[in-house]
Design a protein around this motif. Structure first.
Motif, PDB file in Angstrom:
ATOM      1  N   ASN B  31       8.556  -3.478   4.863  1.00  0.00           N
ATOM      2  CA  ASN B  31       7.531  -4.015   5.771  1.00  0.00           C
ATOM      3  C   ASN B  31       6.377  -4.639   5.008  1.00  0.00           C
ATOM      4  OD1 ASN B  31       9.019  -2.776   7.831  1.00  0.00           O
ATOM      5  ND2 ASN B  31       7.789  -0.914   7.738  1.00  0.00           N
ATOM      6  N   PHE B  33       2.498  -6.856   5.862  1.00  0.00           N
ATOM      7  CA  PHE B  33       1.514  -7.091   6.925  1.00  0.00           C
ATOM      8  C   PHE B  33       0.393  -8.004   6.428  1.00  0.00           C
ATOM      9  CE2 PHE B  33       3.113  -3.402   9.272  1.00  0.00           C
ATOM     10  CZ  PHE B  33       3.637  -2.617   8.259  1.00  0.00           C
ATOM     11  N   LEU B  90      -6.405  -9.307   4.207  1.00  0.00           N
ATOM     12  CA  LEU B  90      -5.781  -8.197   3.490  1.00  0.00           C
ATOM     13  C   LEU B  90      -4.282  -8.172   3.754  1.00  0.00           C
ATOM     14  CD1 LEU B  90      -8.484  -5.620   4.486  1.00  0.00           C
ATOM     15  CD2 LEU B  90      -8.006  -6.276   2.132  1.00  0.00           C
ATOM     16  N   SER B  94       4.729  -1.471   3.293  1.00  0.00           N
ATOM     17  CA  SER B  94       5.116  -0.080   3.510  1.00  0.00           C
ATOM     18  C   SER B  94       6.634   0.023   3.544  1.00  0.00           C
ATOM     19  CB  SER B  94       4.518   0.458   4.819  1.00  0.00           C
ATOM     20  OG  SER B  94       5.154  -0.116   5.936  1.00  0.00           O
ATOM     21  N   LEU B  95       7.105   1.249   3.359  1.00  0.00           N
ATOM     22  CA  LEU B  95       8.528   1.515   3.506  1.00  0.00           C
ATOM     23  C   LEU B  95       8.938   1.334   4.953  1.00  0.00           C
ATOM     24  CD1 LEU B  95       8.798   4.784   1.416  1.00  0.00           C
ATOM     25  CD2 LEU B  95       9.993   2.654   0.917  1.00  0.00           C
ATOM     26  N   GLY B  96      10.178   1.009   5.190  1.00  0.00           N
ATOM     27  CA  GLY B  96      10.669   0.918   6.547  1.00  0.00           C
ATOM     28  C   GLY B  96      10.841   2.286   7.146  1.00  0.00           C
ATOM     29  N   HIS B  98      10.053   5.987   8.945  1.00  0.00           N
ATOM     30  CA  HIS B  98       9.264   7.119   8.488  1.00  0.00           C
ATOM     31  C   HIS B  98      10.012   7.869   7.411  1.00  0.00           C
ATOM     32  CE1 HIS B  98       5.995   8.160  11.654  1.00  0.00           C
ATOM     33  NE2 HIS B  98       5.858   6.977  11.161  1.00  0.00           N
ATOM     34  N   PHE B 104       2.374  11.474   4.621  1.00  0.00           N
ATOM     35  CA  PHE B 104       2.735  10.113   4.955  1.00  0.00           C
ATOM     36  C   PHE B 104       1.599   9.209   4.512  1.00  0.00           C
ATOM     37  CE2 PHE B 104       4.437   6.557   6.897  1.00  0.00           C
ATOM     38  CZ  PHE B 104       3.701   6.065   7.965  1.00  0.00           C
ATOM     39  N   MET B 105       1.919   8.241   3.650  1.00  0.00           N
ATOM     40  CA  MET B 105       0.857   7.443   3.059  1.00  0.00           C
ATOM     41  C   MET B 105       0.683   6.085   3.717  1.00  0.00           C
ATOM     42  SD  MET B 105       1.351   8.450  -0.930  1.00  0.00           S
ATOM     43  CE  MET B 105      -0.188   7.702  -1.456  1.00  0.00           C
ATOM     44  N   GLY B 106       1.528   5.803   4.684  1.00  0.00           N
ATOM     45  CA  GLY B 106       1.313   4.588   5.450  1.00  0.00           C
ATOM     46  C   GLY B 106       1.467   3.328   4.616  1.00  0.00           C
ATOM     47  N   GLN B 107       0.493   2.469   4.708  1.00  0.00           N
ATOM     48  CA  GLN B 107       0.553   1.163   4.076  1.00  0.00           C
ATOM     49  C   GLN B 107      -0.270   1.107   2.794  1.00  0.00           C
ATOM     50  OE1 GLN B 107      -0.636  -1.632   7.123  1.00  0.00           O
ATOM     51  NE2 GLN B 107       0.818  -0.765   8.572  1.00  0.00           N
ATOM     52  N   PHE B 109      -2.372  -1.444   0.355  1.00  0.00           N
ATOM     53  CA  PHE B 109      -3.089  -2.705   0.523  1.00  0.00           C
ATOM     54  C   PHE B 109      -3.324  -3.418  -0.802  1.00  0.00           C
ATOM     55  CE2 PHE B 109      -4.440  -2.945   4.957  1.00  0.00           C
ATOM     56  CZ  PHE B 109      -4.152  -1.677   5.390  1.00  0.00           C
ATOM     57  N   GLY B 110      -3.360  -4.737  -0.713  1.00  0.00           N
ATOM     58  CA  GLY B 110      -3.807  -5.551  -1.825  1.00  0.00           C
ATOM     59  C   GLY B 110      -5.325  -5.584  -1.880  1.00  0.00           C
TER      60      GLY B 110
END
Lengths: 112, 118
Positions: B31, B33, B90, B94-96, B98, B104-107, B109-110
């Protein structure tokens, strides 16, 4: 339609005291909640998360509490340090594996 | 460590220009975003992609398009830049699905691109 709300845009706390940042949500299908920290001119960084099957998760000075019946979570920072001054975003995930729902953020200022 | 990089930290463009913002991640995440961050509005999702050549509109897709030709790269395109697109952009990955773990670290970011449209 904001599903994750951070009603306090800013918070000021003295160094050494406790900082409490609050977050409310409306969607009962959310099953993970996360806090991110963001410094100016940088991307958000993951701080701590909690699964909806838990009511507390602790990592060093940071603790997140979840109250599912009230659809409310809070982040406690003890003791607060000047380096904690940043914008904190609350986020929630509904097991989609896709996009997170973010709150608008709370700007924390820790004063010496 | 997951690394998400964005092509520029600061960018200044003129109204009507076509603008490309590039994002690359090195952790083989499914994923990706694109968000914009504005004061008082928090993070707003523009587009996301859950696979190569796949894209989904977020909350504010108007005036933007995206391209994902390779798994590691996700581009945001402003077809004709306008002053109301001045913002911090931004990228995240993330991993596809769960991972099914407690932490769980979610996303990830750059560092963001501060775009100014004059």
């Amino acid at each position: 339609d904001q599903q994750v709300k951070q009603n306090s845009p800013s918070l000021s706390v003295q160094e050494g005291r406790i900082s409490i940042l609050n977050c409310d949500y409306t969607n009962s299908m959310f099953d993970y909640f996360l806090w991110y920290k963001k410094y100016p001119a940088e991307g958000p960084t993951f701080l701590i998360s909690i699964s909806s099957i838990k009511d507390k998760n602790e990592d060093g000075r940071f603790t997140v509490f979840l109250n599912k019946s009230a659809k409310h979570l809070s982040l406690h920072i003890v003791p607060s340090q000047p380096g904690d001054s940043a914008v904190y975003f609350c986020a929630a995930d509904s097991n989609s594996g896709y996009a997170l729902n973010f709150g608008k953020g709370t700007s924390l200022l820790v004063t010496p | 460590d997951v690394k998400v990089t964005q092509s520029s930290r600061y960018l200044v463009k003129r109204t009507g220009e076509k603008v490309f913002l590039e994002c690359v991640q090195d952790m083989d995440h499914e994923n990706m975003f694109w968000y914009r961050q504005d004061p008082g509005l928090g993070l707003r999702l523009i587009y996301f992609s859950y696979d190569v050549k796949m894209k989904e509109k977020g909350d504010i897709p108007e005036g933007y398009s995206v391209s994902r030709e390779k798994k590691e790269r996700f581009s945001l395109i402003l077809e004709s830049a306008s002053t109301n697109q001045t913002s911090m952009y931004l990228c995240a990955s993330s991993l596809g699905g769960h991972p099914g773990v407690t932490s769980f670290m979610g996303q990830f970011f750059g560092p963001g691109t501060r775009l100014t449209v004059l």
